[in-house]
Enzyme design. Structure first.
Site, short mmCIF file in Angstrom:
data_model
loop_
_atom_site.label_atom_id
_atom_site.label_comp_id
_atom_site.label_asym_id
_atom_site.label_seq_id
_atom_site.Cartn_x
_atom_site.Cartn_y
_atom_site.Cartn_z
CB SER A 148 -0.85 0.05 1.27
OG SER A 148 -1.69 -1.05 1.35
CG HIS A 169 -2.17 -0.27 -4.11
ND1 HIS A 169 -2.55 1.02 -3.85
CD2 HIS A 169 -2.49 -0.99 -3.00
CE1 HIS A 169 -3.07 1.09 -2.64
NE2 HIS A 169 -3.05 -0.11 -2.11
CD GLU A 181 -2.60 4.03 -6.34
OE1 GLU A 181 -2.54 5.25 -6.40
OE2 GLU A 181 -2.23 3.39 -5.33
CG ASN A 219 -3.13 3.80 0.82
OD1 ASN A 219 -4.24 3.93 1.32
ND2 ASN A 219 -2.71 2.65 0.32
#
Ligand SMILES: NC(=O)c1ccc[n+]([C@@H]2O[C@H](COP(=O)([O-])OP(=O)(O)OC[C@H]3O[C@@H](n4cnc5c(N)ncnc54)[C@H](O)[C@@H]3O)[C@@H](O)[C@H]2O)c1
Length: 311
Positions: A148, A169, A181, A219
């Site tokens: 992450s 991701h 991602e 994130n």
């Protein structure tokens, strides 16, 4: 791995590859077997989609056999739900289940063309896994990490083939969320980037390509928001329910930040905020004391039965 599949399942895999291409998915001809490391909530979801949507044989590896069993039980539940809703047939579900096998031995991944690591969010765990993968995987295998927030370049440096390591991701829950991602590390080759995009597309996902910065994009935006919600709870600004309701009804979020944090896993949220803080040196990313306290208490969120809320 394919030796273990029934002849019906094998025929289905070949037909599904044709169908994926007919549906406009990119070619994944060079990916015949997938390995997934970690059978927690993310690894299980990734294995489920790779088998159920892309019709690829998957080996799911976890150091904890109980976690493998728990994962397979959860997969059975997901499949039964999809059959009950007429999303898939019982035959489709049976083949999906046959396509997934589990192991506690990393060496079982030696014939995988594409490995996706989804073990706990910890740099030491991930570098140790990639060091082992480098010894075990075929020379042309692609090794992706679902981290992450941790630097892809740093993880890739644990191998002697950084050009074949990439960030992939997925979002939680993987069967539902459409985004992946893709994060190339400093040395990742363009070919590996394109093959990763092809696999994610064949899994029914939409991709964004993001630079290898702490937290990437998702994130970098989401964790400061969740961390701030913990800081509000910590200073008594409002109850957990009122913080969540404010964001749910006030900004049309599907769930409030504290519910979302429980759903992601508080240990994962804390690990990500620490990566943001340590790798940017910016005090605005310091972790909430309350978030740390919950994790210290073993309150990991939904997966442990207790977090901000009780499950
Ligand atoms: N939870 C989320 O919402 C979310 C979303 C996107 C990405 N991620 C990332 O996905 C990864 C996994 O997260 P999760 O939520 O599934 O965590 P989780 O705690 O549910 O599962 C982690 C699993 O990794 C296993 N594991 C630990 N060390 C291992 C090793 N050396 N070899 C094999 N297995 C090992 C554990 O036994 C556990 O089953 C993390 O990097 C996390 O940051 C999580």
């Amino acid at each position: 791995m394919s030796r273990l599949l029934s002849s019906t399942a094998r025929k289905f895999v070949v037909r599904s590859n044709f169908m994926n291409q007919a549906r406009g998915f990119s070619s994944i001809d060079n990916v015949k077997r997938v390995g997934v490391i970690g059978s927690g909530q993310m690894g299980l979801g990734i294995a489920y989609v790779a088998a159920n949507v892309t019709r690829l044989p998957v080996v799911l590896m976890d150091i904890n056999q109980a976690q493998n069993e728990k994962g397979l039980q959860f997969m059975d539940k997901l499949l039964a739900k999809d059959v009950a809703k007429n999303k898939i047939t019982a035959e489709h579900a049976k083949i999906t289940r046959e396509l997934v096998s589990t192991t506690t031995k990393m060496s079982t991944l030696s014939d995988a063309d594409f490995v996706i690591e989804a073990a706990s969010e910890n740099l030491n765990i991930k570098t140790a896994i990639f060091r082992d993968l480098d010894q075990i995987c075929k020379p042309d295998s692609i090794m992706a990490t679902n981290t992450s927030s941790i630097s892809i370049t740093k993880i890739a440096a644990a191998t002697k083939r950084a050009e074949q390591v990439i960030g992939m991701h997925f979002m939680n829950p993987v069967p539902v969320m459409k985004l992946v991602e893709i994060i190339p590390g400093l040395a990742t080759s363009d070919q590996v980037l394109e093959q990763t995009r092809s696999l994610a597309t064949a899994m029914g996902k939409t991709c964004t390509v993001v630079q290898d910065i702490p937290g990437f994009v998702a994130n970098r935006l989401l964790m400061p928001y969740i961390n701030e919600a913990f800081m509000l709870l910590e200073c008594g600004a409002a109850s957990a329910e009122d913080i969540d309701t404010t964001m749910k009804l006030g900004t049309n979020m599907p769930m409030g930040p504290l519910t979302l944090a429980d759903f992601i896993g508080l240990d994962t949220c804390l690990a990500i905020t620490k990566v943001l803080y340590e790798n940017t040196g910016d005090s605005k990313y310091r972790s909430s004391v309350l978030l740390q306290k919950y994790v210290d208490a073993g309150w990991m969120g939904k997966k442990s039965g207790k977090g901000v809320y009780t499950y």
